[in-house]
Design a protein around this motif. Sequence first.
Motif, PDB file in Angstrom:
ATOM      1  N   LYS A 180       0.856  -1.178   0.000  1.00  0.00           N
ATOM      2  CA  LYS A 180       0.000   0.000   0.000  1.00  0.00           C
ATOM      3  C   LYS A 180       0.894   1.230   0.000  1.00  0.00           C
ATOM      4  O   LYS A 180       1.746   1.400   0.860  1.00  0.00           O
ATOM      5  N   ILE A 181       0.733   2.059  -1.036  1.00  0.00           N
ATOM      6  CA  ILE A 181       1.545   3.276  -1.140  1.00  0.00           C
ATOM      7  C   ILE A 181       0.647   4.506  -1.014  1.00  0.00           C
ATOM      8  O   ILE A 181      -0.531   4.477  -1.353  1.00  0.00           O
ATOM      9  N   THR A 182       1.244   5.558  -0.511  1.00  0.00           N
ATOM     10  CA  THR A 182       0.504   6.807  -0.328  1.00  0.00           C
ATOM     11  C   THR A 182       1.315   7.944  -0.935  1.00  0.00           C
ATOM     12  O   THR A 182       2.518   8.068  -0.656  1.00  0.00           O
ATOM     13  N   TYR A 183       0.709   8.722  -1.812  1.00  0.00           N
ATOM     14  CA  TYR A 183       1.379   9.906  -2.353  1.00  0.00           C
ATOM     15  C   TYR A 183       0.334  10.963  -2.659  1.00  0.00           C
ATOM     16  O   TYR A 183      -0.841  10.653  -2.879  1.00  0.00           O
ATOM     17  N   GLU A 184       0.773  12.184  -2.668  1.00  0.00           N
ATOM     18  CA  GLU A 184      -0.139  13.291  -2.900  1.00  0.00           C
ATOM     19  C   GLU A 184      -0.184  13.645  -4.377  1.00  0.00           C
ATOM     20  O   GLU A 184       0.855  13.755  -5.031  1.00  0.00           O
ATOM     21  N   THR A 185      -1.361  13.813  -4.908  1.00  0.00           N
ATOM     22  CA  THR A 185      -1.540  14.247  -6.296  1.00  0.00           C
ATOM     23  C   THR A 185      -2.876  14.956  -6.389  1.00  0.00           C
ATOM     24  O   THR A 185      -3.591  15.116  -5.400  1.00  0.00           O
ATOM     25  N   SER A 186      -3.199  15.391  -7.574  1.00  0.00           N
ATOM     26  CA  SER A 186      -4.461  16.097  -7.778  1.00  0.00           C
ATOM     27  C   SER A 186      -4.986  15.785  -9.163  1.00  0.00           C
ATOM     28  O   SER A 186      -4.248  15.276 -10.033  1.00  0.00           O
ATOM     29  N   GLU A 187      -6.230  16.103  -9.368  1.00  0.00           N
ATOM     30  CA  GLU A 187      -6.825  15.885 -10.687  1.00  0.00           C
ATOM     31  C   GLU A 187      -6.090  16.703 -11.747  1.00  0.00           C
ATOM     32  O   GLU A 187      -5.847  16.217 -12.854  1.00  0.00           O
ATOM     33  N   GLU A 188      -5.701  17.920 -11.404  1.00  0.00           N
ATOM     34  CA  GLU A 188      -4.985  18.774 -12.356  1.00  0.00           C
ATOM     35  C   GLU A 188      -3.625  18.190 -12.714  1.00  0.00           C
ATOM     36  O   GLU A 188      -3.208  18.210 -13.879  1.00  0.00           O
ATOM     37  N   SER A 189      -2.931  17.639 -11.718  1.00  0.00           N
ATOM     38  CA  SER A 189      -1.629  17.037 -11.959  1.00  0.00           C
ATOM     39  C   SER A 189      -1.737  15.830 -12.885  1.00  0.00           C
ATOM     40  O   SER A 189      -0.931  15.667 -13.814  1.00  0.00           O
ATOM     41  N   ILE A 190      -2.720  14.984 -12.646  1.00  0.00           N
ATOM     42  CA  ILE A 190      -2.925  13.809 -13.498  1.00  0.00           C
ATOM     43  C   ILE A 190      -3.297  14.247 -14.911  1.00  0.00           C
ATOM     44  O   ILE A 190      -2.799  13.700 -15.903  1.00  0.00           O
ATOM     45  N   LEU A 191      -4.139  15.258 -15.013  1.00  0.00           N
ATOM     46  CA  LEU A 191      -4.554  15.764 -16.316  1.00  0.00           C
ATOM     47  C   LEU A 191      -3.335  16.290 -17.091  1.00  0.00           C
ATOM     48  O   LEU A 191      -3.182  16.011 -18.289  1.00  0.00           O
ATOM     49  N   ASN A 192      -2.469  17.037 -16.405  1.00  0.00           N
ATOM     50  CA  ASN A 192      -1.260  17.558 -17.052  1.00  0.00           C
ATOM     51  C   ASN A 192      -0.390  16.424 -17.593  1.00  0.00           C
ATOM     52  O   ASN A 192       0.145  16.502 -18.696  1.00  0.00           O
ATOM     53  N   SER A 193      -0.256  15.368 -16.799  1.00  0.00           N
ATOM     54  CA  SER A 193       0.579  14.235 -17.204  1.00  0.00           C
ATOM     55  C   SER A 193      -0.006  13.516 -18.413  1.00  0.00           C
ATOM     56  O   SER A 193       0.725  13.129 -19.336  1.00  0.00           O
ATOM     57  N   ILE A 194      -1.321  13.335 -18.440  1.00  0.00           N
ATOM     58  CA  ILE A 194      -1.962  12.651 -19.567  1.00  0.00           C
ATOM     59  C   ILE A 194      -1.826  13.486 -20.841  1.00  0.00           C
ATOM     60  O   ILE A 194      -1.556  12.951 -21.924  1.00  0.00           O
ATOM     61  N   ILE A 195      -1.992  14.801 -20.719  1.00  0.00           N
ATOM     62  CA  ILE A 195      -1.845  15.671 -21.884  1.00  0.00           C
ATOM     63  C   ILE A 195      -0.411  15.614 -22.414  1.00  0.00           C
ATOM     64  O   ILE A 195      -0.169  15.616 -23.633  1.00  0.00           O
ATOM     65  N   LYS A 196       0.570  15.537 -21.522  1.00  0.00           N
ATOM     66  CA  LYS A 196       1.967  15.408 -21.951  1.00  0.00           C
ATOM     67  C   LYS A 196       2.195  14.119 -22.730  1.00  0.00           C
ATOM     68  O   LYS A 196       3.009  14.080 -23.659  1.00  0.00           O
TER      69      LYS A 196
END
Length: 572
Positions: free
Chosen positions: A61-77
């Motif tokens: 089980k891993i825990t890290y902080e992210t956000s919808e905007e961060s994931i969206l930026n990565s997918i667009i890249k």
Amino acid sequence: MYMHTYVKFLTRKSVCKVCGMQLSGNHSTNLKRHLHVKHGEIIREFDTEEENKSKVIKKKKITYETSEESILNSIIKIVTTDGKPFMFLDSEGFKEIVDPIYNALGMNPITSRNIMSLVVEREESIKNDIRALVQGKLLSLKIDVATRMDKAILGVNLQMIMSNISKTEIIVKTLGMIQLTYTHTGDYIKEKILEIIEEYGITVDQIFSVTSDNGRNMVKTVKILNDDMEEPFFEDDTEAENWMGKLDEVSLANIHLVRCAAHTLQLCVYDVNKLNKISQQIDICRKLCKTLRTETMSRILIEHNKNIPSLDVVTSWNSTYLMLKQLIELKEFLATKCCINTDIEWDWVETYVEAFKDAYDATIKLQEKHLVYSEFFIIWTELKLQCQNSKNFLKQKLLAQIELRESKLLENTALLSAIYMDPRVNRSLTDYQKYLATQNLKKIAFRLFELKHERRSIKSPSSAYLDDVETVPESIEEPISDKLVKIYFEVDNFDKMYSRLPLNADILQFFSDVKLKSPQLSDLAHVVLATPATQVSVERAFSALHYILSERQSSISSHNLNSLLFVKLNSE
């Protein structure tokens, strides 16, 4: 083990189901021994099954902080910067990774069906930022056309200098990478450029310069942008002639046509290379390189840990220089191979490489992304001095071409203005060249004042007041002539007001300091120094086509291609 035997209770014997052999008793030891000796494959299969059962996949089980905007930026890249096809987002492996993230964030999954809508949203956001950036500014453009997979793409870049309290820097933005669908005439390219800049609220009056190659369609484009005329500039668009000559016949009005410095230097070397004896020697070297690149010779070179020489592109002299340089590295090796018959004059090859090394280094310097216009003149002058101080006969031929084109370059008042506003080199101008530069700079100053007051006319009183506080207090009712007196005086006396700077001085930092004393003079310098010396950023933008316009996405629509390229190039 008992799967392979059964027991006869009356005789108290065990019977092997595989071979029928009877074993005494019902002991597992006997059964196991028999299977080991007679049926080893069964035991091995059994052991493997047991081993697999004992293997338990351990999940962490891993825990890290992210956000919808961060994931969206990565997918667009992934689909822009990395150029992955849209179907990659639908692949099973990718979904196994991102689905838990989508669920945790409560996001709708991003798939091949909805990714373009997100890219278009990002595109519009970037365009809004650029619109705010260019409002009321004089701008320089870079334009070029490239073709990939039967698609012709027009690239338009913006270059300007931005200054604030913390730093002063050259800004390069891609305004558009659009597919051309008709013949690349000057009128058609002009129409597409206007479509691009109007999307940002940029008017023709805001364009200070256009940097391009010396192609006839680009020359005509700037001509009709200046004159807003539609009659043909060239009598026959298919006529083959020296378009370098045509370039010098263009009568410039407000928009300065700037020759790509790297292209101009390339033409200098190209004219030397096409001289009869030189071109013959290059052809001999090229034939040898072709021989060395055959399967048999390539294998020999690899076996001896030697590099396989590259083959040049005739229209790119840099590649010719590198080809000959690589040949010299093979000189001693080739001398030991009697199977390779060469007619190479090695002394000539070494003379050629020595002659054009400085020109090659100058070309590399010109390809720097952020280059102020006057630095091109510094690089050009350094190369000229290196040629003058050399006894190499090829370098003397190069010097003749440099001096021939220099006279044409220094007729461009945009270049003269940039040199004049650079204390590192402005002492090299003649009195007449300084006069031409100051007259042009005063016209630019007038245009800046016009744009500034036009911008204020659509502002609220409070925002106009803030502008006044940030610069020099001015009254809108005052005549323009009164407001320009100070800047005109500073332009006329600039070379006397500021002492000479060393060549390695930071010219942008210099004008950051000047801005505290005279913001108008600093703004004026930023306009002329921001003139692009080369098309490097546009050419690099075209390289992005290889990532997005690939064999797997050859059928991509023009609209999607434009959006993907735009987001990729303005996100780097």
